[in-house]
Design an enzyme around this catalytic site. Sequence first.
Site, PDB file in Angstrom:
ATOM      1  N   LYS A  56       0.782  -1.243   0.000  1.00  0.00           N
ATOM      2  CA  LYS A  56       0.000   0.000   0.000  1.00  0.00           C
ATOM      3  C   LYS A  56       0.813   1.291   0.000  1.00  0.00           C
ATOM      4  O   LYS A  56       0.262   2.359   0.294  1.00  0.00           O
ATOM      5  CB  LYS A  56      -0.955   0.009   1.201  1.00  0.00           C
ATOM      6  CG  LYS A  56      -0.245  -0.026   2.556  1.00  0.00           C
ATOM      7  CD  LYS A  56      -1.227   0.116   3.705  1.00  0.00           C
ATOM      8  CE  LYS A  56      -0.497   0.222   5.031  1.00  0.00           C
ATOM      9  NZ  LYS A  56      -1.418   0.438   6.166  1.00  0.00           N
ATOM     10  N   ASN A  98       5.482   5.425   5.369  1.00  0.00           N
ATOM     11  CA  ASN A  98       5.082   6.174   4.182  1.00  0.00           C
ATOM     12  C   ASN A  98       3.948   7.147   4.480  1.00  0.00           C
ATOM     13  O   ASN A  98       3.717   8.080   3.723  1.00  0.00           O
ATOM     14  CB  ASN A  98       4.636   5.209   3.085  1.00  0.00           C
ATOM     15  CG  ASN A  98       5.782   4.355   2.577  1.00  0.00           C
ATOM     16  OD1 ASN A  98       6.631   4.829   1.848  1.00  0.00           O
ATOM     17  ND2 ASN A  98       5.818   3.094   2.996  1.00  0.00           N
ATOM     18  N   TYR A 138       0.155   1.727  -7.305  1.00  0.00           N
ATOM     19  CA  TYR A 138      -0.700   1.298  -6.190  1.00  0.00           C
ATOM     20  C   TYR A 138      -2.153   1.668  -6.453  1.00  0.00           C
ATOM     21  O   TYR A 138      -3.056   0.835  -6.343  1.00  0.00           O
ATOM     22  CB  TYR A 138      -0.228   1.923  -4.872  1.00  0.00           C
ATOM     23  CG  TYR A 138      -1.261   1.858  -3.777  1.00  0.00           C
ATOM     24  CD1 TYR A 138      -1.634   0.638  -3.225  1.00  0.00           C
ATOM     25  CD2 TYR A 138      -1.890   3.016  -3.308  1.00  0.00           C
ATOM     26  CE1 TYR A 138      -2.605   0.566  -2.234  1.00  0.00           C
ATOM     27  CE2 TYR A 138      -2.853   2.952  -2.316  1.00  0.00           C
ATOM     28  CZ  TYR A 138      -3.208   1.726  -1.786  1.00  0.00           C
ATOM     29  OH  TYR A 138      -4.173   1.663  -0.814  1.00  0.00           O
ATOM     30  N   ILE A 174       7.903  17.278   5.635  1.00  0.00           N
ATOM     31  CA  ILE A 174       6.622  17.746   5.096  1.00  0.00           C
ATOM     32  C   ILE A 174       6.762  17.812   3.579  1.00  0.00           C
ATOM     33  O   ILE A 174       7.493  18.651   3.045  1.00  0.00           O
ATOM     34  CB  ILE A 174       6.247  19.138   5.653  1.00  0.00           C
ATOM     35  CG1 ILE A 174       6.206  19.117   7.184  1.00  0.00           C
ATOM     36  CG2 ILE A 174       4.915  19.605   5.071  1.00  0.00           C
ATOM     37  CD1 ILE A 174       5.085  18.314   7.775  1.00  0.00           C
ATOM     38  N   SER A 189      -9.575   2.151  -1.859  1.00  0.00           N
ATOM     39  CA  SER A 189      -8.878   3.316  -1.303  1.00  0.00           C
ATOM     40  C   SER A 189      -9.324   4.587  -1.995  1.00  0.00           C
ATOM     41  O   SER A 189      -9.689   4.574  -3.179  1.00  0.00           O
ATOM     42  CB  SER A 189      -7.369   3.133  -1.491  1.00  0.00           C
ATOM     43  OG  SER A 189      -6.673   4.338  -1.261  1.00  0.00           O
ATOM     44  N   ALA A 190      -9.251   5.684  -1.260  1.00  0.00           N
ATOM     45  CA  ALA A 190      -9.548   6.994  -1.848  1.00  0.00           C
ATOM     46  C   ALA A 190      -8.529   7.379  -2.901  1.00  0.00           C
ATOM     47  O   ALA A 190      -8.759   8.322  -3.668  1.00  0.00           O
ATOM     48  CB  ALA A 190      -9.589   8.057  -0.750  1.00  0.00           C
ATOM     49  N   THR A 191      -7.429   6.642  -2.975  1.00  0.00           N
ATOM     50  CA  THR A 191      -6.430   6.938  -4.004  1.00  0.00           C
ATOM     51  C   THR A 191      -7.002   6.770  -5.410  1.00  0.00           C
ATOM     52  O   THR A 191      -6.469   7.326  -6.366  1.00  0.00           O
ATOM     53  CB  THR A 191      -5.175   6.049  -3.818  1.00  0.00           C
ATOM     54  OG1 THR A 191      -4.136   6.512  -4.653  1.00  0.00           O
ATOM     55  CG2 THR A 191      -5.462   4.608  -4.178  1.00  0.00           C
ATOM     56  N   GLY A 213       2.730  11.784  -7.430  1.00  0.00           N
ATOM     57  CA  GLY A 213       1.515  11.008  -7.180  1.00  0.00           C
ATOM     58  C   GLY A 213       0.660  11.524  -6.045  1.00  0.00           C
ATOM     59  O   GLY A 213      -0.449  11.035  -5.825  1.00  0.00           O
TER      60      GLY A 213
END
Length: 348
Positions: free
Chosen positions: A89, A202, A153, A221, A129-131, A299
């Site tokens: 993930k 991650n 992913y 960040i 996933s919201a991805t 991404g």
Amino acid sequence: MVGNILVTGGAGYIGSHTVLQLLLGGYNTVVIDNLDNSSLVSIQRVKDLAGDHGQNLTVHQVDLRDKPALEKVFSETKFDAVMHFAGLKAVGESVAKPLLYYNNNLIATITLLEVMAAHGCKKLVFSSSATVYGWPKEVPCTEESPLSGMSPYGRTKLFIEDICRDVQRGDPEWRIIMLRYFNPVGAHPSGRIGEDPCGTPNNLMPYVQQVVVGRLPNLKIYGTDYTTKDGTGVRDYIHVVDLADGHICALQKLDDTEIGCEVYNLGTGKGTTVLEMVDAFEKASGMKIPLVKVGRRPGDAETVYASTEKAERELNWKANFGIEEMCRDQWNWASNNPFGYGSSPNST
């Protein structure tokens, strides 16, 4: 429906919290996990937290791509439904190692579906996933928003959603619910189970907790020039216990003979910037987090948060916890388990 439930990836972060809720709900639960990114310690702690219900838990160390081993698990227990969490993930890793992700996520899922069909188990809750929303042009994201895989992913999640739709279309006996969840954080209030990623994390919150307990020197960040209130990315953070409860609601929805193949967002419906989340964690822990501002990651989208109306309406589910509770429980887990499920930085 209370019966026999198979949970793939049940030793992982979200899987372990859901297994606990299943056990407390009276389900007989069988976990399969290859333990590549997880630890059996989590399952032992789930068993302890479940009390007398812990006796209804069975664990197999199996890779979903190992079809004979998977067949053996299915031959030993007649499953009423499967919850499919297993998979890699990490967005960044998937960009660097796309074949690893396509092999692990796609082949594992296809093998699982084949074995389920062969054994007459046709009820599935899939962790999407919201991805899959990519970089949304409009927020909040509804289940009808345009889809876009911005990383290998993300594309594996999109492909698996399409595979599930095709399987159900080809055989209407299948009932499948796909849950697109946003950014899981927090830990069980007991502080006994939580997120313990292998290597450098991650995702934001495990990264934060490793900085606070001294395992990492600072928090990077990624991207401070987004057009948001403080320049950092906006995400919909959801407490992992809320997420686990959402899976139980989805499992119960599979009793609906008309469900077909449906998709639901699981989030809070509220967007929070990275810096707002860091501030909330500093308040919860009483610690100052050293920050290093670096460039955007490939991404990563700017702003993503959920519309949760469909899940509220059809699953009778709604997130209960805010970011204060998420950070409180994350800190409780981190402070009690500075090395996760291990006893030292190098243990597993």
